[in-house]
Enzyme design. Structure first.
Site, PDB file in Angstrom:
ATOM      1  CG  HIS A 164      -2.077   0.869   1.248  1.00  0.00           C
ATOM      2  ND1 HIS A 164      -2.412   1.727   0.235  1.00  0.00           N
ATOM      3  CD2 HIS A 164      -2.991   1.115   2.235  1.00  0.00           C
ATOM      4  CE1 HIS A 164      -3.446   2.458   0.583  1.00  0.00           C
ATOM      5  NE2 HIS A 164      -3.827   2.112   1.791  1.00  0.00           N
TER       6      HIS A 164
ATOM      7  CG  HIS B 116      -4.242   0.716  -8.288  1.00  0.00           C
ATOM      8  ND1 HIS B 116      -5.582   0.684  -8.007  1.00  0.00           N
ATOM      9  CD2 HIS B 116      -3.692   1.614  -7.432  1.00  0.00           C
ATOM     10  CE1 HIS B 116      -5.841   1.538  -7.038  1.00  0.00           C
ATOM     11  NE2 HIS B 116      -4.715   2.112  -6.663  1.00  0.00           N
TER      12      HIS B 116
ATOM     13  CG  ASP C 275       2.889   4.386  -3.759  1.00  0.00           C
ATOM     14  OD1 ASP C 275       1.943   3.589  -3.625  1.00  0.00           O
ATOM     15  OD2 ASP C 275       3.022   5.416  -3.071  1.00  0.00           O
TER      16      ASP C 275
HETATM   17  C1  SDX Z   1      -1.472   2.192  -3.296  1.00  0.00           C
HETATM   18  O1  SDX Z   1      -6.205   0.801  -3.370  1.00  0.00           O
HETATM   19  C2  SDX Z   1      -5.735   1.971  -3.527  1.00  0.00           C
HETATM   20  O2  SDX Z   1      -6.392   2.893  -4.016  1.00  0.00           O
HETATM   21  C3  SDX Z   1      -4.304   2.168  -3.033  1.00  0.00           C
HETATM   22  C4  SDX Z   1      -3.641   3.496  -3.419  1.00  0.00           C
HETATM   23  C5  SDX Z   1      -4.245   4.664  -2.692  1.00  0.00           C
HETATM   24  O3  SDX Z   1      -4.127   5.803  -3.186  1.00  0.00           O
HETATM   25  O4  SDX Z   1      -4.741   4.466  -1.542  1.00  0.00           O
HETATM   26  O5  SDX Z   1      -3.751   3.720  -4.819  1.00  0.00           O
HETATM   27  C6  SDX Z   1      -2.143   3.490  -3.030  1.00  0.00           C
HETATM   28  O6  SDX Z   1      -1.445   1.353  -2.427  1.00  0.00           O
HETATM   29  C7  SDX Z   1      -0.928   1.916  -4.673  1.00  0.00           C
HETATM   30  C8  SDX Z   1      -0.338   0.478  -4.811  1.00  0.00           C
HETATM   31  C9  SDX Z   1       1.097   0.502  -4.255  1.00  0.00           C
HETATM   32  N1  SDX Z   1       1.607  -0.881  -4.163  1.00  0.00           N
HETATM   33  C10 SDX Z   1       2.591  -1.312  -4.983  1.00  0.00           C
HETATM   34  O7  SDX Z   1       3.093  -0.648  -5.908  1.00  0.00           O
HETATM   35  C11 SDX Z   1       3.084  -2.721  -4.661  1.00  0.00           C
HETATM   36  C12 SDX Z   1       3.225  -3.522  -5.954  1.00  0.00           C
HETATM   37  N2  SDX Z   1       1.881  -3.829  -6.499  1.00  0.00           N
HETATM   38  C13 SDX Z   1       1.206  -4.942  -6.011  1.00  0.00           C
HETATM   39  O8  SDX Z   1       1.693  -5.771  -5.119  1.00  0.00           O
HETATM   40  C14 SDX Z   1      -0.229  -5.127  -6.493  1.00  0.00           C
HETATM   41  O9  SDX Z   1      -0.301  -4.703  -7.794  1.00  0.00           O
HETATM   42  C15 SDX Z   1      -1.316  -4.460  -5.645  1.00  0.00           C
HETATM   43  C16 SDX Z   1      -1.174  -4.842  -4.214  1.00  0.00           C
HETATM   44  C17 SDX Z   1      -1.226  -2.979  -5.783  1.00  0.00           C
HETATM   45  C18 SDX Z   1      -2.666  -4.926  -6.151  1.00  0.00           C
HETATM   46  O10 SDX Z   1      -2.744  -6.271  -5.923  1.00  0.00           O
HETATM   47  P1  SDX Z   1      -4.020  -7.139  -6.323  1.00  0.00           P
HETATM   48  O11 SDX Z   1      -5.040  -6.298  -7.018  1.00  0.00           O
HETATM   49  O12 SDX Z   1      -4.454  -7.906  -5.126  1.00  0.00           O
HETATM   50  O13 SDX Z   1      -3.451  -8.104  -7.426  1.00  0.00           O
HETATM   51  P2  SDX Z   1      -2.677  -9.474  -7.134  1.00  0.00           P
HETATM   52  O14 SDX Z   1      -1.642  -9.262  -6.063  1.00  0.00           O
HETATM   53  O15 SDX Z   1      -3.698 -10.529  -6.927  1.00  0.00           O
HETATM   54  O16 SDX Z   1      -1.904  -9.691  -8.529  1.00  0.00           O
HETATM   55  C19 SDX Z   1      -2.647 -10.126  -9.701  1.00  0.00           C
HETATM   56  C20 SDX Z   1      -1.608 -10.673 -10.672  1.00  0.00           C
HETATM   57  C21 SDX Z   1      -0.686 -11.713 -10.039  1.00  0.00           C
HETATM   58  O17 SDX Z   1      -0.191 -12.520 -11.095  1.00  0.00           O
HETATM   59  P3  SDX Z   1      -0.877 -14.007 -11.348  1.00  0.00           P
HETATM   60  O18 SDX Z   1      -0.646 -14.814 -10.090  1.00  0.00           O
HETATM   61  O19 SDX Z   1      -2.366 -13.736 -11.606  1.00  0.00           O
HETATM   62  O20 SDX Z   1      -0.158 -14.549 -12.560  1.00  0.00           O
HETATM   63  O21 SDX Z   1      -0.721  -9.595 -11.090  1.00  0.00           O
HETATM   64  C22 SDX Z   1       0.589  -9.880 -10.611  1.00  0.00           C
HETATM   65  C23 SDX Z   1       0.474 -10.910  -9.530  1.00  0.00           C
HETATM   66  O22 SDX Z   1       1.667 -11.707  -9.458  1.00  0.00           O
HETATM   67  N3  SDX Z   1       1.099  -8.608 -10.053  1.00  0.00           N
HETATM   68  C24 SDX Z   1       2.356  -8.206 -10.160  1.00  0.00           C
HETATM   69  C25 SDX Z   1       2.405  -6.958  -9.535  1.00  0.00           C
HETATM   70  N4  SDX Z   1       1.195  -6.644  -9.065  1.00  0.00           N
HETATM   71  C26 SDX Z   1       0.392  -7.683  -9.382  1.00  0.00           C
HETATM   72  N5  SDX Z   1       3.450  -8.804 -10.737  1.00  0.00           N
HETATM   73  C27 SDX Z   1       4.604  -8.092 -10.645  1.00  0.00           C
HETATM   74  N6  SDX Z   1       4.718  -6.863 -10.068  1.00  0.00           N
HETATM   75  C28 SDX Z   1       3.651  -6.282  -9.501  1.00  0.00           C
HETATM   76  N7  SDX Z   1       3.772  -5.098  -8.925  1.00  0.00           N
END
Ligand code: SDX
Length: 423
Positions: free
Chosen positions: A262, A301, A357
């Site tokens: 997050h 996201h 971010d």
């Molecule tokens: C913020 O919700 C909000 O509005 C939050 C926010 C706000 O203003 O409050 O916008 C702020 O938190 C932004 C997000 C910051 N976090 C990151 O940058 C961390 C990296 N990103 C993630 O870990 C991920 O993308 C999330 C947590 C942001 C979202 O996760 P989800 O929607 O639960 O998706 P998931 O983890 O289930 O992933 C789905 C697929 C997976 O692959 P498969 O198993 O389906 O093959 O996408 C892949 C994941 O492995 N994936 C990524 C990835 N994010 C998702 N692969 C590589 N790098 C990534 N960053």
């Protein structure tokens, strides 16, 4: 039959159920059914009925809200109907904070009064300073922020009188005034520097940067002010739903924001860019991401399946900042990461784009903020979003204490093996 309904046939019994559809402002985004309506779907009289199963609330609305609208597929973000692009360009943080909380933009007189009300609460009780001095010299500033915000609850017992709007307003102004001060004190504590007292002659962001290290204003805080039902806002609502005071609810929200998935992601982006080290090593890192060894921090996201509109604006501001501070070599690595990722099928098929971010951390680093302060810099502007979500929850007749169900998968009832006497 009413068209705004869903017909559900339970194939276990052949029974058909008609369930009303709840529509929001945009039926395309706001249509839902009340999960409780599923409980009538049973196979027998003593059956509990159906629930929805949705780990992480990927498709569950926990509330109705009029604060922020996001269209994740089209990369749209609006506060009270105004596009983020226009607010970021034309409004100060406090103007936007006023809009988010009150629902309308302030008149000049309302803005002046809002600023006055907040700035008069920027000072911290001297005992709060003593509390902060007790942290270890290298305590993470987010841990200091979460703990100190929670401690404010002990200084203001009147915060528990939630039904009194005047007292609620007082806590809101105290939180808005004190968050930057706690953040600056946490920074100064880590640097071994004396605290700089707030100066209510300065603007909100000017005062914060003055308490830190006297800096020019930075404007992209508007972008972080609220973001609908994100993890930390959901925490604010969930903890607040037990009728606790806004300080411990805000501490819980900040604790959620601290997580690397997050608001802690901006700190992890910097650590990732430093780990990659140079542009020519980006391709190898992308291979590790695709092999799922690591995540590409600052990408992806839950809602945006397109470019996060805030990332576009921050990327533009990054160029303006680097004209002043000089080009940041980490930016070249970030741009190369983005260039490769946006053309790579793994990221395209997973709809992974830069989020808020990805670039904000590079700007903070160019402004000499220490990396572990980055989530704190996210928490300050997000305070108004948490507070507004909390107020809306308190005033919502539909809301009650958050207490999700579960799908039990454990043992059936079983006898204890033999009589075991414990001494
Ligand atoms: C913020 O919700 C909000 O509005 C939050 C926010 C706000 O203003 O409050 O916008 C702020 O938190 C932004 C997000 C910051 N976090 C990151 O940058 C961390 C990296 N990103 C993630 O870990 C991920 O993308 C999330 C947590 C942001 C979202 O996760 P989800 O929607 O639960 O998706 P998931 O983890 O289930 O992933 C789905 C697929 C997976 O692959 P498969 O198993 O389906 O093959 O996408 C892949 C994941 O492995 N994936 C990524 C990835 N994010 C998702 N692969 C590589 N790098 C990534 N960053």
């Amino acid at each position: 039959m009413d068209k705004n309904t869903l017909s559900i046939t339970d194939n276990r019994t052949g029974t058909e159920y008609v369930v009303p559809i709840i529509a929001g402002t945009y039926p395309k985004y706001g249509a839902a059914i009340n999960a409780l309506a599923l409980r009538q779907i049973k196979v027998g009289e003593d059956d509990f009925g159906l629930m929805t199963y949705d780990p992480g609330f990927t498709n569950t609305a926990g509330c109705k809200s009029a604060i922020t609208f996001i269209d994740g597929d089209r990369g749209i973000l609006r506060y009270r109907g105004y596009p983020i692009e226009e607010l970021a360009e034309r409004c100060s943080y406090l103007e936007t904070a006023y809009l988010i909380l009150h629902g309308e933009l302030p008149t000049p007189a309302q803005l002046a009064d809002w600023q006055r009300q907040i700035m008069r609460h920027a000072l911290l009780h001297e005992n709060t300073k003593k509390l902060m001095e007790g942290f270890h010299h290298d305590a993470h500033p987010m841990g200091m922020l979460v703990s100190t915000v929670a401690a404010l609850s002990t200084f203001y017992p009147d915060a528990k009188k939630l039904s009194d709007p005047v007292l609620r307003r007082l806590q809101i102004c105290r939180l808005m005034g004190k968050m930057p001060t706690i953040a600056a004190y946490a920074y100064r504590h880590g640097m071994g520097l004396p605290y700089v007292y707030p100066d209510d002659e300065l603007s909100y962001t000017g005062n914060f940067l003055n308490m830190m290290f006297r800096r020019t204003e930075v404007k992209y805080r508007v972008l972080h002010a609220d973001h609908e039902q994100n993890c930390s806002a959901n925490d604010m609502r969930s903890v607040g739903s037990s009728q606790t005071d806004p300080y411990v609810a805000t501490a819980a929200a900040a604790a959620a924001l601290y997580g690397p998935l997050h608001g802690g992601a901006n700190e992890q982006v910097l650590r990732m860019l430093r780990e990659i080290g140079s542009k020519d090593k980006v391709a190898d890192y992308i291979k590790r991401v695709k092999a799922k060894e690591v995540r590409l921090m600052g990408f992806g996201h839950r809602i945006y399946k397109n470019y996060d509109p805030r990332a576009k604006i921050i990327k533009r501001i990054a160029d303006q900042v680097f004209e002043v501070t000089g080009r940041n070599p980490l930016l070249d690595i970030a741009l190369e990461l983005e260039r490769i990722a946006l053309a790579d099928d793994y990221f395209i098929s997973h709809k992974l784009y830069p989020n808020v971010d990805f670039y904000s951390g590079i700007i903070y680093q160019a402004l000499d903020f220490p990396v572990d302060l980055f989530p704190v810099l996210f928490a300050i502007p997000r305070t108004i979003g948490w507070i507004t979500q909390w107020e809306e929850m308190l005033n919502d007749p539909d809301q009650k204490i958050a207490r999700p169900q579960q799908v039990y998968t454990g043992h059936d009832c079983r006898p204890l093996p033999g009589i075991r006497r414990t001494v």
